[in-house]
Scaffold this motif. Structure first.
Motif, short mmCIF file in Angstrom:
data_model
loop_
_atom_site.label_atom_id
_atom_site.label_comp_id
_atom_site.label_asym_id
_atom_site.label_seq_id
_atom_site.Cartn_x
_atom_site.Cartn_y
_atom_site.Cartn_z
N ILE A 16 67.12 -96.52 63.07
CA ILE A 16 67.53 -96.68 64.32
C ILE A 16 69.04 -96.25 64.66
O ILE A 16 69.78 -96.79 63.91
N ASP A 17 69.28 -95.53 65.38
CA ASP A 17 70.52 -95.18 65.88
C ASP A 17 71.09 -96.03 66.96
O ASP A 17 71.07 -95.66 68.02
N LEU A 18 72.05 -96.77 66.41
CA LEU A 18 72.70 -97.95 67.42
C LEU A 18 73.58 -97.13 68.25
O LEU A 18 74.22 -97.86 69.20
N ASN A 19 74.28 -95.96 67.90
CA ASN A 19 74.95 -95.21 68.63
C ASN A 19 74.56 -95.04 70.17
O ASN A 19 75.21 -94.63 71.08
N ALA A 20 73.20 -94.87 70.30
CA ALA A 20 72.61 -94.61 71.55
C ALA A 20 72.48 -95.85 72.36
O ALA A 20 72.03 -96.01 73.74
N TYR A 21 72.70 -97.12 71.94
CA TYR A 21 72.41 -98.28 72.51
C TYR A 21 73.71 -98.77 73.04
O TYR A 21 74.93 -98.49 72.40
N LYS A 22 73.91 -99.53 74.38
CA LYS A 22 75.23 -99.91 74.97
C LYS A 22 76.08 -100.90 73.75
O LYS A 22 75.53 -101.75 73.45
N LYS A 187 64.42 -89.78 69.13
CA LYS A 187 64.43 -88.96 68.24
C LYS A 187 63.10 -88.15 67.76
O LYS A 187 63.12 -87.04 67.42
N ASP A 188 62.08 -88.80 68.16
CA ASP A 188 60.74 -88.32 67.95
C ASP A 188 60.40 -87.29 68.82
O ASP A 188 60.85 -87.31 70.04
N PRO A 189 59.18 -86.29 68.65
CA PRO A 189 59.02 -85.31 69.77
C PRO A 189 58.12 -86.07 70.72
O PRO A 189 57.66 -86.98 70.44
N TYR A 190 58.25 -85.44 71.98
CA TYR A 190 57.46 -86.14 73.19
C TYR A 190 56.28 -85.59 73.13
O TYR A 190 55.81 -84.32 73.12
N PRO A 191 55.21 -86.23 73.62
CA PRO A 191 53.87 -85.80 73.94
C PRO A 191 53.90 -84.73 75.38
O PRO A 191 55.18 -84.62 75.97
N SER A 192 53.07 -84.14 75.57
CA SER A 192 52.95 -83.18 76.85
C SER A 192 52.01 -83.47 77.91
O SER A 192 51.06 -83.88 77.48
N ASN A 193 52.11 -82.84 79.00
CA ASN A 193 51.35 -82.69 80.25
C ASN A 193 50.73 -84.29 80.68
O ASN A 193 49.67 -84.43 81.11
N MET A 194 51.88 -85.13 80.65
CA MET A 194 51.68 -86.50 81.01
C MET A 194 51.60 -86.63 82.58
O MET A 194 52.34 -86.28 83.28
N ASP A 195 50.40 -87.14 83.14
CA ASP A 195 50.38 -87.30 84.60
C ASP A 195 51.29 -88.48 85.12
O ASP A 195 51.74 -88.51 85.98
#
Ligand SMILES: C[S@@+](CC[C@H](N)C(=O)[O-])C[C@H]1O[C@@H](n2cnc3c(N)ncnc32)[C@H](O)[C@@H]1O
Length: 259
Positions: A16-22, A187-195
């Motif tokens: 978990i990358d705490l840098n990305a959280y406020k 950090k994970d790859p995102y799925p595609s073609n989501m409606d």
């Protein structure tokens, strides 16, 4: 040990990358859990996390703030039912849906219930993801207490939920509409073609930089004319910068290519 070092150690220990959280919010929350565990400070607490699996899981669950509910903000679900699903189903016979940061599953199960009014269950397929494995286990089980069900319309309760000894379980027919999977928005790859992407009540915890990255990823993950459904304090300022246009309050539509 200071907060910077603590963040580095947490990244190694949990990914978990705490840098990305406020930062202020996180520091406050972490300070509170350190105190609760009667530790001296970051170093002492880190020792506990390294030596005790339960404490580590408790920390992750505490950190990720899993508060959720079925049909959270009911008026927005009304818009989803009356306007968004009809819009999306105008052009397609079935739609791809992603409930991102789904916590204990209340949100994807609510989505499946509403969509079941438009499509037979075997045509419904919802991807539901979260960072926290513990909430995903609960989501897969689909067991809730009465208090969790308050917002669920009676017709859906009767159809999709079975009560036994005071515990309410989602029926298998509805469970089968949903695939639960671990996914880290940072950090994970995102799925595609989501409606339809439903991502609610998690962006509030991220820094502005992290949010920008995530919106750009969402844009890529959406099908043309797809919809992004956000939480009630998460309106997207400058949404056009991410190739999104306001469609209804809390709903954005993907239009054209990112500028
Ligand atoms: C407050 S809950 C929101 C649940 C649901 N979407 C709702 O609106 O009721 C926030 C969820 O975001 C998840 N979360 C936090 N950081 C995340 C990340 N980097 N990637 C994916 N999920 C994350 C947490 O584990 C938690 O379950």
């Amino acid at each position: 040990m200071n907060y910077e070092d603590f963040k580095k150690q947490i990244l190694l220990l949990t990914t978990i990358d705490l840098n990305a959280y406020k930062e202020n919010q996180m520091k406050r929350r972490i300070g509170a859990i350190i105190k609760k565990n009667q530790c001296e400070g970051y170093e002492d607490y880190l020792r506990l996390l390294k030596n005790n699996k339960t404490s580590l899981q408790d920390f992750i669950t505490y950190l990720t703030i899993n508060v959720t509910e079925f049909f959270r903000n009911p008026s927005q679900w009304d818009i989803l039912e009356k306007q968004i699903f009809p819009l999306l189903l105008q052009k397609k016979r079935t739609i791809k849906i992603w409930s991102a940061a789904c916590s204990t599953g209340d949100e994807p199960y609510s989505l499946a219930m509403v969509l079941s009014q438009f499509l037979p269950l075997h045509q419904i397929s919802i991807l539901a993801t979260d960072l926290d494995l513990e909430v995903l286990e609960k989501a897969k089980k689909g067991q809730y207490i009465a208090r969790n069900l308050t917002n669920i319309p009676k017709e859906f309760r009767d159809k999709y939920i079975t009560e036994k000894n005071g515990l309410f379980t989602i029926n298998d027919t509805l469970k089968q509409c949903i695939t639960f999977k671990q996914h880290d928005l940072l950090k994970d790859p995102y799925p595609s073609n989501m409606d339809l992407i439903v991502c609610r009540n998690v962006m509030i915890y991220f820094t502005e930089e992290a949010k920008k990255e995530i919106y750009l990823h969402f844009h890529k993950a959406m099908a043309e004319d797809g919809i992004l459904f956000v939480g009630s304090t998460e309106q997207i300022i400058m949404c056009q910068d991410y190739g999104l246009e306001p469609y209804k309050i809390f709903f954005y539509q993907k239009k054209g290519v990112k500028r």
